[in-house]
Motif scaffolding. Structure first.
Motif, short mmCIF file in Angstrom:
data_model
loop_
_atom_site.label_atom_id
_atom_site.label_comp_id
_atom_site.label_asym_id
_atom_site.label_seq_id
_atom_site.Cartn_x
_atom_site.Cartn_y
_atom_site.Cartn_z
N ALA A 295 0.81 -1.11 -0.07
CA ALA A 295 -0.09 -0.07 -0.14
C ALA A 295 0.94 1.56 -0.09
O ALA A 295 0.32 2.31 -0.11
CB ALA A 295 -0.81 0.08 1.22
N THR A 296 2.10 1.23 0.40
CA THR A 296 3.06 2.25 0.39
C THR A 296 3.81 2.38 -0.83
O THR A 296 4.89 3.15 -0.84
CB THR A 296 3.77 2.24 1.80
OG1 THR A 296 4.71 1.10 1.70
CG2 THR A 296 3.12 2.29 2.84
N ALA A 307 -6.00 -1.95 -4.82
CA ALA A 307 -7.55 -1.77 -4.43
C ALA A 307 -8.54 -2.62 -5.24
O ALA A 307 -9.62 -2.92 -4.91
CB ALA A 307 -7.91 -0.34 -5.21
N HIS A 308 -8.03 -3.24 -6.21
CA HIS A 308 -8.90 -4.14 -6.81
C HIS A 308 -8.78 -5.61 -6.42
O HIS A 308 -9.35 -6.59 -6.92
CB HIS A 308 -8.53 -4.49 -8.45
CG HIS A 308 -8.76 -3.03 -9.22
ND1 HIS A 308 -10.08 -3.14 -9.92
CD2 HIS A 308 -8.43 -1.99 -9.60
CE1 HIS A 308 -10.40 -2.02 -10.51
NE2 HIS A 308 -9.19 -1.18 -10.14
N THR A 318 -9.93 1.89 2.01
CA THR A 318 -10.29 3.27 2.28
C THR A 318 -9.09 4.24 2.49
O THR A 318 -9.43 5.43 1.83
CB THR A 318 -11.07 3.29 3.50
OG1 THR A 318 -10.26 2.93 4.61
CG2 THR A 318 -12.21 2.67 3.30
N SER A 319 -7.95 3.82 2.63
CA SER A 319 -6.98 4.64 2.71
C SER A 319 -6.27 4.85 1.41
O SER A 319 -5.75 5.93 1.16
CB SER A 319 -5.71 4.04 3.70
OG SER A 319 -5.13 2.98 3.04
N LEU A 320 -6.32 4.07 0.41
CA LEU A 320 -6.16 4.08 -0.97
C LEU A 320 -6.99 4.83 -1.69
O LEU A 320 -6.66 5.56 -2.71
CB LEU A 320 -5.94 2.75 -1.46
CG LEU A 320 -4.94 1.69 -0.98
CD1 LEU A 320 -5.29 0.27 -1.50
CD2 LEU A 320 -3.63 2.45 -1.60
N ALA A 321 -8.37 5.11 -1.43
CA ALA A 321 -9.20 5.69 -1.95
C ALA A 321 -8.97 7.05 -2.70
O ALA A 321 -9.25 7.41 -3.67
CB ALA A 321 -10.62 5.50 -1.39
N ALA A 352 -14.29 10.10 -1.57
CA ALA A 352 -13.83 9.12 -2.46
C ALA A 352 -14.36 7.72 -2.11
O ALA A 352 -14.35 6.75 -2.89
CB ALA A 352 -12.28 9.18 -2.40
N VAL A 353 -14.07 7.61 -0.73
CA VAL A 353 -14.72 6.31 -0.12
C VAL A 353 -16.30 6.10 -0.42
O VAL A 353 -16.61 5.10 -0.75
CB VAL A 353 -14.65 6.33 1.34
CG1 VAL A 353 -15.43 4.97 2.18
CG2 VAL A 353 -12.96 6.33 1.73
N ARG A 354 -17.20 7.19 -0.10
CA ARG A 354 -18.39 7.16 -0.26
C ARG A 354 -18.76 6.75 -1.90
O ARG A 354 -19.71 6.22 -2.44
CB ARG A 354 -19.16 8.52 -0.08
CG ARG A 354 -18.74 8.86 1.47
CD ARG A 354 -19.88 9.83 1.93
NE ARG A 354 -20.04 11.08 1.11
CZ ARG A 354 -19.00 12.11 1.46
NH1 ARG A 354 -18.08 12.17 2.44
NH2 ARG A 354 -19.14 13.28 0.73
N MET A 355 -17.91 7.35 -2.72
CA MET A 355 -17.98 7.26 -4.24
C MET A 355 -17.74 5.75 -4.61
O MET A 355 -18.60 5.15 -5.48
CB MET A 355 -17.00 8.06 -5.02
CG MET A 355 -16.94 7.68 -6.38
SD MET A 355 -15.40 8.49 -7.24
CE MET A 355 -14.14 7.57 -6.87
#
Length: 503
Positions: A295-296, A307-308, A318-321, A352-355
């Motif tokens: 992730a980093t 993310a996929h 969610t941190s990637l969103a 971005a998370v809600r999206m």
């Protein structure tokens, strides 16, 4: 190309007697459209098959022809298509196994359920392309036999065959238990099929870029290893040994395997090739510890692949969103989020998370409506196509966010005829919205007439059954062939006009 006749051939409302008339004048394009008709009778299929072998092949694959309909001498490609579809005759296979045309033997070699005597004949073929094709698709027993073939190209095909026994695949990787290959495609094209003074690309057009041989068939062996490493039947213990190989392509071939031990994941996570790390990040077998490390990663492609991953921890996702461009797609982890997780995602402070959540199409009404009232346009664009949204909510989206959400609102399956008309009247207009309206089932004559003003929406509108008949008829003479063809394919075109247009 006759656009009008091609459109008529595709028109679902074309009477059967006019289909018969079109068959008598059909060229290749018209025949292709006619062959795709679901209402084609067997007699019509036979008449079409007689027009050309390309059409006969299509009809054979579609199950519209039987072995009784095909003469393998007159239409060999159609007969091979039936064999490939499992509907041919054994005697056909025996005939093609010794056919003088190499391409026919090669096509036969890829067919399933061949008689044993036919596979024996093909395995002994003088053309390596035929034997390699057989090796790619054949049974486990024959694959094991062909793994010992003296030509490296045949062994490469065996390595790609997922029915090849695991023990044989391991031997192809290690070389243990197999005699060395004697030839490769590069050797076949050299005057002296032995060692060459140095690696070099070969000028032959039919060899892949970088093909070379110094006597050990290096490029073919490398590709054989790559095929075996990508083959899910290859034992993990044999594949894992390539994690430190000098070839980046071989290491990359490992990254998507679900059966490697964690220590191999660790090595691949530090691989210098971003593609390797990206495939590893999307691998659902990789544990959370390694996923968190990825992730980093400095590469956005790696983080996007993560993310996929269907098993990425939700907090990590969610941190990637907000850090990677995911686009308008439903991520696998979001698709399986539990009701409690859905509640949490819906109230996230990060739009971005809600999206991401809004991309689901099975949300509870309360959460769906709450997202439809969101203040962020990208959330609204994601939720706008969700079934069940009221016209009032969809209109409210347009009123508050205009051109940013207009096209997405037009894709909502429940958009009413009046709402679609409202979309086409929007000022300023959005060209993509016209295209969405033109393909919508609820589009009215009024909205479709507006869509005709957009060049890319025009053929879509011309094919819509709600377009007024006089306009459909007028569009038959449109200067743009695609528009005229779409009008001819419109099921609302009167049968009298179809009769007039048919030779």
């Amino acid at each position: 190309m006759n656009h009008i006749l091609c459109g008529l051939a595709a028109n679902p409302a074309l009477p059967s007697e006019l289909v018969d008339r079109l068959i008598t004048v059909a060229d290749d394009e018209i025949a292709t459209e006619l062959a795709a008709r679901p209402d084609l009778s067997h007699a019509q299929a036979l008449a079409l098959a007689a027009l050309g072998e390309g059409t006969a092949v299509h009809l054979a694959y579609e199950g519209r022809l039987t072995s009784a309909d095909i003469d393998p001498v007159a239409q060999p490609q159609a007969a091979l298509a039936l064999l490939d579809a499992g509907a041919g005759l054994p005697e056909w296979a025996r005939r093609f196994a010794t056919d003088p045309v190499i391409e026919r033997r090669e096509k036969l070699a890829a067919c399933p359920d061949l008689p044993p005597d036919v596979t024996d004949t093909l395995a002994a073929d003088s053309e390596i392309a035929v034997v390699a094709e057989l090796a790619l698709w054949t049974t486990p027993d024959m694959a094991a036999r062909l793994a010992r073939h003296p030509h490296a190209e045949v062994r490469r095909a065996v390595a790609a065959n997922e029915t090849t026994p695991p023990a044989v695949l391991e031997m192809l990787l290690t070389g243990d238990g197999l005699p060395p290959a004697l030839r490769c495609l590069v050797c076949d094209r050299e005057r002296t099929p032995t060692a060459h003074p140095h690696p070099h690309p070969h000028p032959a057009d039919d060899l892949p870029p970088g093909a070379f041989c110094t006597g050990s068939h290096e490029s073919t062996v490398h590709d054989m290893w790559r095929q075996a490493l990508s083959n899910p039947a290859t034992p993990a213990r044999a594949a894992a040994g390539f994690a430190g190989h000098s070839s980046a392509l071989l290491r990359w071939s490992l990254a998507a395997r679900p059966d490697l031990p964690p220590e191999v994941w660790g090595r691949l996570a530090d691989d210098p090739l971003p593609g390797t790390r990206a495939d590893l990040a999307e691998n659902p077998a990789v544990d959370a510890t390694h996923l968190r490390a990825l992730a980093t990663d400095v590469s956005p492609d790696v983080r996007r692949s993560l993310a996929h991953n269907p098993r990425v921890p939700l907090d990590l996702l969610t941190s990637l969103a907000g850090t990677v461009k995911i686009g308008a797609t439903l991520l696998p982890r979001i698709a399986v989020a539990s009701p409690a997780e859905v509640e949490s995602l819906a109230t996230s402070p990060d739009p971005a998370v809600r999206m991401l959540l809004a991309a689901r199409r099975d949300l509870p009404p309360g959460i769906r409506d709450a997202l439809a009232a969101d203040t962020d346009a990208k959330v609204l664009k994601s939720i706008a196509p969700h079934p069940g949204l009221s016209e009032a909510r969809l209109r409210d989206m347009i009123d508050h966010h205009g051109v940013r959400v207009l096209a997405k609102v037009a894709t909502n399956p429940d958009a009413s005829p009046s709402l679609l008309e409202h979309v086409t009247r929007h000022d300023p207009p959005v060209q993509k919205a016209f295209r969405e309206v033109a393909r919508h089932r609820n589009a009215t004559a009024t909205s479709l007439l507006a869509c005709l003003t957009d060049r890319r929406a025009r053929p879509l509108a011309a094919a819509h059954p709600s377009l007024p008949v006089p306009v459909i008829v007028e569009l038959l003479s449109d200067a743009e062939g695609r528009v005229a063809e779409a009008a001819a394919a419109n099921p609302s075109l009167p049968s009298a006009m179809m009769l007039k247009l048919t030779p």
